[in-house]
Design an enzyme around this catalytic site. Structure first.
Site, PDB file in Angstrom:
ATOM      1  N   ARG A   1       9.794   1.039 -12.771  1.00  0.00           N
ATOM      2  CA  ARG A   1      10.099   2.370 -12.226  1.00  0.00           C
ATOM      3  C   ARG A   1      11.362   2.343 -11.385  1.00  0.00           C
ATOM      4  O   ARG A   1      12.157   3.286 -11.399  1.00  0.00           O
ATOM      5  CB  ARG A   1       8.929   2.874 -11.377  1.00  0.00           C
ATOM      6  CG  ARG A   1       7.688   3.269 -12.168  1.00  0.00           C
ATOM      7  CD  ARG A   1       6.523   3.533 -11.222  1.00  0.00           C
ATOM      8  NE  ARG A   1       6.853   4.543 -10.230  1.00  0.00           N
ATOM      9  CZ  ARG A   1       6.348   4.571  -9.001  1.00  0.00           C
ATOM     10  NH1 ARG A   1       5.505   3.637  -8.597  1.00  0.00           N
ATOM     11  NH2 ARG A   1       6.688   5.528  -8.160  1.00  0.00           N
TER      12      ARG A   1
ATOM     13  N   ASP B   1      -7.602   1.634   7.749  1.00  0.00           N
ATOM     14  CA  ASP B   1      -6.199   1.277   7.579  1.00  0.00           C
ATOM     15  C   ASP B   1      -5.333   2.518   7.736  1.00  0.00           C
ATOM     16  O   ASP B   1      -5.820   3.657   7.675  1.00  0.00           O
ATOM     17  CB  ASP B   1      -5.974   0.647   6.199  1.00  0.00           C
ATOM     18  CG  ASP B   1      -4.703  -0.191   6.121  1.00  0.00           C
ATOM     19  OD1 ASP B   1      -3.982  -0.285   7.137  1.00  0.00           O
ATOM     20  OD2 ASP B   1      -4.429  -0.740   5.032  1.00  0.00           O
ATOM     21  N   LYS B   2      -4.047   2.264   7.928  1.00  0.00           N
ATOM     22  CA  LYS B   2      -3.031   3.308   8.038  1.00  0.00           C
ATOM     23  C   LYS B   2      -1.862   2.918   7.150  1.00  0.00           C
ATOM     24  O   LYS B   2      -1.529   1.730   7.033  1.00  0.00           O
ATOM     25  CB  LYS B   2      -2.591   3.448   9.494  1.00  0.00           C
ATOM     26  CG  LYS B   2      -1.294   4.246   9.713  1.00  0.00           C
ATOM     27  CD  LYS B   2      -0.099   3.324   9.877  1.00  0.00           C
ATOM     28  CE  LYS B   2       1.205   4.114   9.965  1.00  0.00           C
ATOM     29  NZ  LYS B   2       2.391   3.221   9.915  1.00  0.00           N
ATOM     30  N   HIS B   3      -1.248   3.909   6.523  1.00  0.00           N
ATOM     31  CA  HIS B   3      -0.076   3.620   5.700  1.00  0.00           C
ATOM     32  C   HIS B   3       0.966   4.707   5.909  1.00  0.00           C
ATOM     33  O   HIS B   3       0.627   5.876   6.091  1.00  0.00           O
ATOM     34  CB  HIS B   3      -0.435   3.557   4.214  1.00  0.00           C
ATOM     35  CG  HIS B   3       0.718   3.166   3.336  1.00  0.00           C
ATOM     36  ND1 HIS B   3       1.207   1.887   3.288  1.00  0.00           N
ATOM     37  CD2 HIS B   3       1.501   3.907   2.500  1.00  0.00           C
ATOM     38  CE1 HIS B   3       2.231   1.834   2.449  1.00  0.00           C
ATOM     39  NE2 HIS B   3       2.427   3.044   1.959  1.00  0.00           N
ATOM     40  N   SER B   4       2.227   4.306   5.889  1.00  0.00           N
ATOM     41  CA  SER B   4       3.336   5.245   6.011  1.00  0.00           C
ATOM     42  C   SER B   4       4.178   5.204   4.748  1.00  0.00           C
ATOM     43  O   SER B   4       4.368   4.135   4.151  1.00  0.00           O
ATOM     44  CB  SER B   4       4.207   4.875   7.221  1.00  0.00           C
ATOM     45  OG  SER B   4       5.418   5.615   7.212  1.00  0.00           O
TER      46      SER B   4
ATOM     47  N   THR C   1       7.309  -2.911   7.813  1.00  0.00           N
ATOM     48  CA  THR C   1       6.554  -3.533   8.909  1.00  0.00           C
ATOM     49  C   THR C   1       6.625  -5.053   8.828  1.00  0.00           C
ATOM     50  O   THR C   1       6.737  -5.745   9.849  1.00  0.00           O
ATOM     51  CB  THR C   1       5.090  -3.066   8.873  1.00  0.00           C
ATOM     52  OG1 THR C   1       5.044  -1.650   9.046  1.00  0.00           O
ATOM     53  CG2 THR C   1       4.271  -3.731   9.981  1.00  0.00           C
TER      54      THR C   1
ATOM     55  N   SER D   1       0.378   3.728  -6.830  1.00  0.00           N
ATOM     56  CA  SER D   1       0.995   2.518  -6.293  1.00  0.00           C
ATOM     57  C   SER D   1       0.492   2.226  -4.881  1.00  0.00           C
ATOM     58  O   SER D   1       0.081   1.105  -4.565  1.00  0.00           O
ATOM     59  CB  SER D   1       2.519   2.669  -6.284  1.00  0.00           C
ATOM     60  OG  SER D   1       3.136   1.528  -5.730  1.00  0.00           O
TER      61      SER D   1
ATOM     62  N   LYS E   1      -3.170  -0.719  -3.800  1.00  0.00           N
ATOM     63  CA  LYS E   1      -3.093  -1.836  -2.847  1.00  0.00           C
ATOM     64  C   LYS E   1      -3.982  -1.594  -1.636  1.00  0.00           C
ATOM     65  O   LYS E   1      -4.644  -2.511  -1.143  1.00  0.00           O
ATOM     66  CB  LYS E   1      -1.640  -2.039  -2.417  1.00  0.00           C
ATOM     67  CG  LYS E   1      -0.696  -2.412  -3.559  1.00  0.00           C
ATOM     68  CD  LYS E   1       0.684  -2.767  -3.085  1.00  0.00           C
ATOM     69  CE  LYS E   1       1.473  -1.588  -2.566  1.00  0.00           C
ATOM     70  NZ  LYS E   1       1.974  -0.716  -3.645  1.00  0.00           N
ATOM     71  N   LYS E   2      -3.983  -0.371  -1.134  1.00  0.00           N
ATOM     72  CA  LYS E   2      -4.789  -0.067   0.056  1.00  0.00           C
ATOM     73  C   LYS E   2      -6.279  -0.183  -0.235  1.00  0.00           C
ATOM     74  O   LYS E   2      -7.050  -0.712   0.569  1.00  0.00           O
ATOM     75  CB  LYS E   2      -4.448   1.333   0.578  1.00  0.00           C
ATOM     76  CG  LYS E   2      -3.108   1.407   1.278  1.00  0.00           C
ATOM     77  CD  LYS E   2      -3.088   0.524   2.514  1.00  0.00           C
ATOM     78  CE  LYS E   2      -1.730   0.418   3.147  1.00  0.00           C
ATOM     79  NZ  LYS E   2      -1.722  -0.500   4.310  1.00  0.00           N
TER      80      LYS E   2
END
Length: 445
Positions: A175, A87-90, A127, A190, A194-195
């Site tokens: 938060r 996976d990829k996350h930004s 996204t 956080s 999830k990832k």
């Protein structure tokens, strides 16, 4: 019965006094968040204590896993896969549509990409919002169907379900209204809760920095990048973090349908924006090496480029859209399905010189004001509006050179955006500060 020393107020006191929390104390606190025995006030106090006193990698890793395990953790039948699950996350930015291209490109290289994405909030686009511009797209797909699409197509991009790391949802909502968002340990927990719930083998993280990023200083971005690498590593998921520039929009468009069009044109090899291409290839090549599909970055880059040249990535993207409820011919005829804003207004330079600086955050907020983003989670968005044909830092301009094209619902909204867009671009004699696009790459020691 919970021991006295594990009561929420005692846990808060320990962290307030800069004491290290045990794994049991962290677990008890997160359990209380989900059960309701921990109040919103206590979540706020705990978050503020962490904000000021920080957490070490061990504490942050335990909090991440505890949050992950409050909901479903995807299990994959490995006998049905012949490649790694990645996976990829930004961390989010303006004009960041990388996931739309990178997921099918990675799938074409032999990886499987179960990408669970979010919606945009504030100046940063999401996204999921981009994909919501495609009619029929099931971004709220059930888990079984989601996993089936990943297995069949190689990639799927859907939204987070309520059953995925529910503790994070409650903690983040507190938060968000208590000025404790900007905490590296809490951001890390956080994101990764999830990832990691997606059951992945490897992760690449894109940490944006600059005036259009959440981490506006390189120091904070590097701290976050390092923390994510270390915490994910302790959780058993090899991770590499890239720190990338967000002092100007990544793509030449900012807005949901507009960025989908940009992604389609990239996948079809019709338009290759240099900045966008550089980040896609950097993230993708690091991940292909990390997960073992390639041994050298140069070979990984070549493999990624080939997925565009031979049309394989475009085909994967098309199949993903169709399997998730969208049109079967979307990639052939995107303009047939995407909404087009009725009003177009060109913003032109009033001076001669060089685009020396761009207020990227302001451009993102302009898209929000046009209706293309949200300031509150419940806000509805208009996927057709936004900005395109954005000028770049370093561009030479004369009076009447176009700096951007506004896409709006009404003439009044376009006119209101016009002056703000003009103010977003600084025209000078030279570039204010030359900045590398890929600022840093952080890996496990």
């Amino acid at each position: 019965m919970v021991n006295k020393q594990l009561l929420p107020e005692e846990i808060i006191r320990r962290k307030r006094d800069n004491q290290s929390l045990t794994n049991d104390q962290i677990q008890d606190f997160i359990d209380g968040v989900v059960s309701g025995s921990v109040t919103d006030g206590q979540i706020a106090a705990f978050s503020m204590a962490v904000f000021f006193q920080h957490m070490d990698v061990r504490e942050c890793s335990k909090m991440t896993l505890a949050m992950r395990d409050t909901g479903n953790v995807l299990r994959w039948d490995r006998s049905r896969f012949n490649g790694p699950i990645v996976d990829k996350h930004s961390s989010g930015g303006v004009g960041d549509c990388v996931s739309l291209m990178l997921a099918p490109m990675l799938a074409s290289c032999g990886a499987y990409v179960p990408m669970i994405s979010g919606r945009g909030l504030g100046h940063s686009g999401g996204t999921l919002d981009k994909l919501s511009s495609i009619p029929g797209y099931l971004f709220r797909s059930d888990i079984d169907h989601f996993q089936k699409v990943v297995e069949t197509v190689g990639c799927a991009i859907v939204g987070q379900s309520a059953s995925l790391a529910p503790a994070d949802g409650r903690i983040y909502s507190v938060r968000d209204v208590t000025a404790t968002v900007e905490s590296v340990p809490l951001i890390t927990a956080s994101i990764l809760s999830k990832k990691l719930a997606a059951g992945i083998d490897a992760l690449v993280m894109d940490v944006k920095t600059g005036n259009g990023a959440f981490a506006d200083t390189t120091k904070m971005a590097i701290e976050l990048a390092d923390n994510i690498v270390q915490v994910a590593g302790l959780a058993g998921v090899p991770t590499v973090s890239l720190v990338t520039d967000m002092n100007q929009p990544l793509a030449s468009s900012a807005g949901n349908a507009l960025e989908v069009v940009e992604a389609v044109r990239y996948l079809k090899n019709e338009k290759c924006d240099p900045r966008l291409d550089e980040v896609i290839l950097a993230l993708g090549s690091e991940l292909l090496v990390l997960c073992g599909l390639e041994t050298e970055r140069v070979d990984a880059i070549k493999l990624l480029k080939n997925t565009i040249a031979d049309g394989m990535a475009a085909e994967r993207f098309s199949k993903m859209i169709a399997f998730l409820g969208g049109p079967h011919d979307f990639i052939e005829k995107p303009q047939k399905y995407l909404q087009d804003a009725p009003i177009k207004l060109s913003v032109k330079s009033e001076h001669m010189g060089t685009v020396s600086d761009i207020d990227t955050r302001l451009l993102g907020l302009i898209v929000v004001e046009l209706g293309g983003g949200r300031l509150r989670p419940q806000d509805e968005i208009d996927t057709s509006v936004g900005l395109s044909h954005l000028a770049r830092i370093g561009d030479k301009v004369v009076p009447n050179t176009q700096l951007a094209l506004i896409h709006a619902k009404t003439s009044q909204e376009a006119e209101e955006a016009h002056q703000k867009v003009l103010e977003s671009f600084r025209i000078g004699e030279k570039i204010y500060k030359e900045v590398k696009l890929i600022r840093d790459i952080r890996k496990a020691a």
